[in-house]
Scaffold this motif. Structure first.
Motif, PDB file in Angstrom:
ATOM      1  N   LEU A 139     -71.942  -4.241  -1.603  1.00  0.00           N
ATOM      2  CA  LEU A 139     -71.253  -4.723  -0.534  1.00  0.00           C
ATOM      3  C   LEU A 139     -71.655  -5.913   0.619  1.00  0.00           C
ATOM      4  O   LEU A 139     -70.974  -6.700   0.899  1.00  0.00           O
ATOM      5  N   LEU A 140     -72.826  -5.408   1.101  1.00  0.00           N
ATOM      6  CA  LEU A 140     -73.386  -6.283   2.008  1.00  0.00           C
ATOM      7  C   LEU A 140     -73.783  -7.614   1.590  1.00  0.00           C
ATOM      8  O   LEU A 140     -73.581  -8.732   2.045  1.00  0.00           O
ATOM      9  N   LEU A 141     -74.341  -7.651   0.234  1.00  0.00           N
ATOM     10  CA  LEU A 141     -74.615  -8.951  -0.593  1.00  0.00           C
ATOM     11  C   LEU A 141     -73.171  -9.890  -0.581  1.00  0.00           C
ATOM     12  O   LEU A 141     -73.290 -11.036  -0.511  1.00  0.00           O
ATOM     13  N   ALA A 142     -72.083  -9.217  -1.163  1.00  0.00           N
ATOM     14  CA  ALA A 142     -71.033  -9.802  -1.252  1.00  0.00           C
ATOM     15  C   ALA A 142     -70.332 -10.337  -0.064  1.00  0.00           C
ATOM     16  O   ALA A 142     -69.782 -11.466   0.296  1.00  0.00           O
ATOM     17  N   ALA A 143     -70.409  -9.719   1.163  1.00  0.00           N
ATOM     18  CA  ALA A 143     -70.069 -10.006   2.436  1.00  0.00           C
ATOM     19  C   ALA A 143     -70.996 -11.307   2.808  1.00  0.00           C
ATOM     20  O   ALA A 143     -70.353 -12.404   3.576  1.00  0.00           O
ATOM     21  N   GLY A 144     -72.135 -11.449   2.561  1.00  0.00           N
ATOM     22  CA  GLY A 144     -73.000 -12.450   2.902  1.00  0.00           C
ATOM     23  C   GLY A 144     -72.766 -13.720   2.176  1.00  0.00           C
ATOM     24  O   GLY A 144     -72.795 -14.686   2.765  1.00  0.00           O
ATOM     25  N   LEU A 145     -72.424 -13.594   0.961  1.00  0.00           N
ATOM     26  CA  LEU A 145     -72.139 -14.601   0.067  1.00  0.00           C
ATOM     27  C   LEU A 145     -70.635 -15.268   0.683  1.00  0.00           C
ATOM     28  O   LEU A 145     -70.552 -16.271   0.475  1.00  0.00           O
ATOM     29  N   LEU A 146     -69.614 -14.324   0.903  1.00  0.00           N
ATOM     30  CA  LEU A 146     -68.429 -14.739   1.540  1.00  0.00           C
ATOM     31  C   LEU A 146     -68.535 -15.525   2.748  1.00  0.00           C
ATOM     32  O   LEU A 146     -67.793 -16.506   2.851  1.00  0.00           O
ATOM     33  N   LEU A 147     -69.464 -14.942   3.632  1.00  0.00           N
ATOM     34  CA  LEU A 147     -69.805 -15.925   4.927  1.00  0.00           C
ATOM     35  C   LEU A 147     -70.351 -17.146   4.718  1.00  0.00           C
ATOM     36  O   LEU A 147     -69.845 -18.029   5.202  1.00  0.00           O
ATOM     37  N   VAL A 148     -71.348 -17.321   3.602  1.00  0.00           N
ATOM     38  CA  VAL A 148     -71.936 -18.488   3.327  1.00  0.00           C
ATOM     39  C   VAL A 148     -70.805 -19.425   2.971  1.00  0.00           C
ATOM     40  O   VAL A 148     -70.757 -20.581   3.257  1.00  0.00           O
ATOM     41  N   LEU A 149     -69.839 -18.980   1.757  1.00  0.00           N
ATOM     42  CA  LEU A 149     -68.945 -19.675   1.387  1.00  0.00           C
ATOM     43  C   LEU A 149     -67.779 -20.232   2.414  1.00  0.00           C
ATOM     44  O   LEU A 149     -67.462 -21.564   2.375  1.00  0.00           O
ATOM     45  N   VAL A 150     -67.544 -19.192   3.418  1.00  0.00           N
ATOM     46  CA  VAL A 150     -66.561 -19.608   4.475  1.00  0.00           C
ATOM     47  C   VAL A 150     -67.121 -20.831   5.177  1.00  0.00           C
ATOM     48  O   VAL A 150     -66.583 -21.834   5.756  1.00  0.00           O
ATOM     49  N   LEU A 151     -68.471 -20.768   5.617  1.00  0.00           N
ATOM     50  CA  LEU A 151     -69.298 -21.890   6.368  1.00  0.00           C
ATOM     51  C   LEU A 151     -69.231 -23.041   5.878  1.00  0.00           C
ATOM     52  O   LEU A 151     -69.005 -24.467   6.143  1.00  0.00           O
ATOM     53  N   LEU A 152     -69.400 -23.131   4.403  1.00  0.00           N
ATOM     54  CA  LEU A 152     -69.766 -24.246   3.500  1.00  0.00           C
ATOM     55  C   LEU A 152     -68.103 -24.959   3.552  1.00  0.00           C
ATOM     56  O   LEU A 152     -68.090 -26.242   3.400  1.00  0.00           O
ATOM     57  N   LEU A 153     -67.212 -24.226   3.395  1.00  0.00           N
ATOM     58  CA  LEU A 153     -65.786 -24.817   3.345  1.00  0.00           C
ATOM     59  C   LEU A 153     -65.366 -25.450   4.699  1.00  0.00           C
ATOM     60  O   LEU A 153     -64.814 -26.294   4.759  1.00  0.00           O
ATOM     61  N   GLY A 154     -65.673 -24.796   5.716  1.00  0.00           N
ATOM     62  CA  GLY A 154     -65.699 -25.144   6.931  1.00  0.00           C
ATOM     63  C   GLY A 154     -66.354 -26.276   7.236  1.00  0.00           C
ATOM     64  O   GLY A 154     -65.763 -27.464   7.828  1.00  0.00           O
ATOM     65  N   LEU A 155     -67.612 -26.490   6.920  1.00  0.00           N
ATOM     66  CA  LEU A 155     -68.324 -27.852   7.070  1.00  0.00           C
ATOM     67  C   LEU A 155     -67.632 -28.893   6.172  1.00  0.00           C
ATOM     68  O   LEU A 155     -67.514 -29.992   6.687  1.00  0.00           O
ATOM     69  N   ALA A 156     -67.204 -28.546   4.911  1.00  0.00           N
ATOM     70  CA  ALA A 156     -66.631 -29.567   4.117  1.00  0.00           C
ATOM     71  C   ALA A 156     -65.498 -30.088   4.614  1.00  0.00           C
ATOM     72  O   ALA A 156     -65.262 -31.345   4.917  1.00  0.00           O
ATOM     73  N   GLY A 157     -64.548 -29.281   5.283  1.00  0.00           N
ATOM     74  CA  GLY A 157     -63.322 -29.753   6.029  1.00  0.00           C
ATOM     75  C   GLY A 157     -63.796 -30.685   7.157  1.00  0.00           C
ATOM     76  O   GLY A 157     -62.828 -31.575   7.338  1.00  0.00           O
ATOM     77  N   ALA A 158     -64.665 -30.010   7.797  1.00  0.00           N
ATOM     78  CA  ALA A 158     -65.105 -30.986   9.221  1.00  0.00           C
ATOM     79  C   ALA A 158     -65.483 -32.382   8.536  1.00  0.00           C
ATOM     80  O   ALA A 158     -65.036 -33.291   9.338  1.00  0.00           O
ATOM     81  N   VAL A 159     -66.362 -32.642   7.695  1.00  0.00           N
ATOM     82  CA  VAL A 159     -66.849 -33.916   7.195  1.00  0.00           C
ATOM     83  C   VAL A 159     -65.596 -34.743   6.581  1.00  0.00           C
ATOM     84  O   VAL A 159     -65.596 -35.918   6.760  1.00  0.00           O
ATOM     85  N   ALA A 160     -64.667 -33.883   5.818  1.00  0.00           N
ATOM     86  CA  ALA A 160     -63.679 -34.636   5.292  1.00  0.00           C
ATOM     87  C   ALA A 160     -62.527 -35.151   6.379  1.00  0.00           C
ATOM     88  O   ALA A 160     -62.184 -36.350   6.224  1.00  0.00           O
ATOM     89  N   SER A 161     -62.519 -34.519   7.419  1.00  0.00           N
ATOM     90  CA  SER A 161     -61.537 -34.862   8.402  1.00  0.00           C
ATOM     91  C   SER A 161     -62.044 -35.803   9.299  1.00  0.00           C
ATOM     92  O   SER A 161     -61.307 -36.295  10.174  1.00  0.00           O
ATOM     93  N   GLY A 162     -63.379 -35.973   9.349  1.00  0.00           N
ATOM     94  CA  GLY A 162     -64.005 -37.098  10.106  1.00  0.00           C
ATOM     95  C   GLY A 162     -64.430 -36.588  11.391  1.00  0.00           C
ATOM     96  O   GLY A 162     -64.478 -37.070  12.455  1.00  0.00           O
TER      97      GLY A 162
END
Length: 156
Positions: free
Chosen positions: A133-156
């Motif tokens: 469960l801890l591993l899944a939560a960590g992976l989900l956190l990394v995914l959310v951070l990556l999506l946020g970073l990609a969104g920030a880069v895409a919006s300029g």
């Protein structure tokens, strides 16, 4: 208490008192076991076992019955204390005989019992030291951070 089957003679006094009080509370609701099961997360057959002292009820079942019966906070807390005393004194089934292979040992006999208080459960051992469960939560956190970073880069 007419209508109820007699409780076993060898029942500890704490358990007997708790079940008698639980029966009175159920009678106070005016609900049948079927109706009680429909209004709680516990089936008619589960309520039958709890009210005939063949199995201790989970704390949540007692809380649900108190809520349905309209008990106030103080009275519901008293039922919680009675539940704790009863569960501690509740007769345990005899440990199953250990089979030659694959049988459950004494530490595993209550593993799947949802009514067993958490302090009586034997510690569970893991084959690996990783909590899934801890591993899944960590992976989900990394995914959310990556999506946020990609969104920030895409919006300029």
């Amino acid at each position: 208490m007419s209508g109820w089957q007699a409780l076993p003679d060898d029942l500890p006094p704490e358990v007997r008192h708790f079940v008698e009080q639980l029966r009175q509370l159920k009678d106070r609701t005016g609900l049948s076991l079927v109706a009680l099961g429909a209004r709680t997360a516990y089936s008619k057959s589960s309520w039958h076992r709890y009210l005939n002292a063949t199995q201790p009820p989970p704390r949540q079942a007692v809380a649900a019955l108190c809520r349905i019966a309209g008990l106030g906070t103080t009275d519901a807390e008293r039922f919680g204390v009675r539940w704790e005393l009863a569960v501690q004194a509740w007769p345990r089934p005899a440990p199953p005989a250990r089979a030659a292979e694959g049988g459950k040992g004494a530490d595993e006999r209550y593993e799947d019992d949802p009514t067993l208080p958490w302090w009586d459960e034997p510690p569970k051992e893991r084959a690996s030291g990783m909590n899934p469960l801890l591993l899944a939560a960590g992976l989900l956190l990394v995914l959310v951070l990556l999506l946020g970073l990609a969104g920030a880069v895409a919006s300029g």
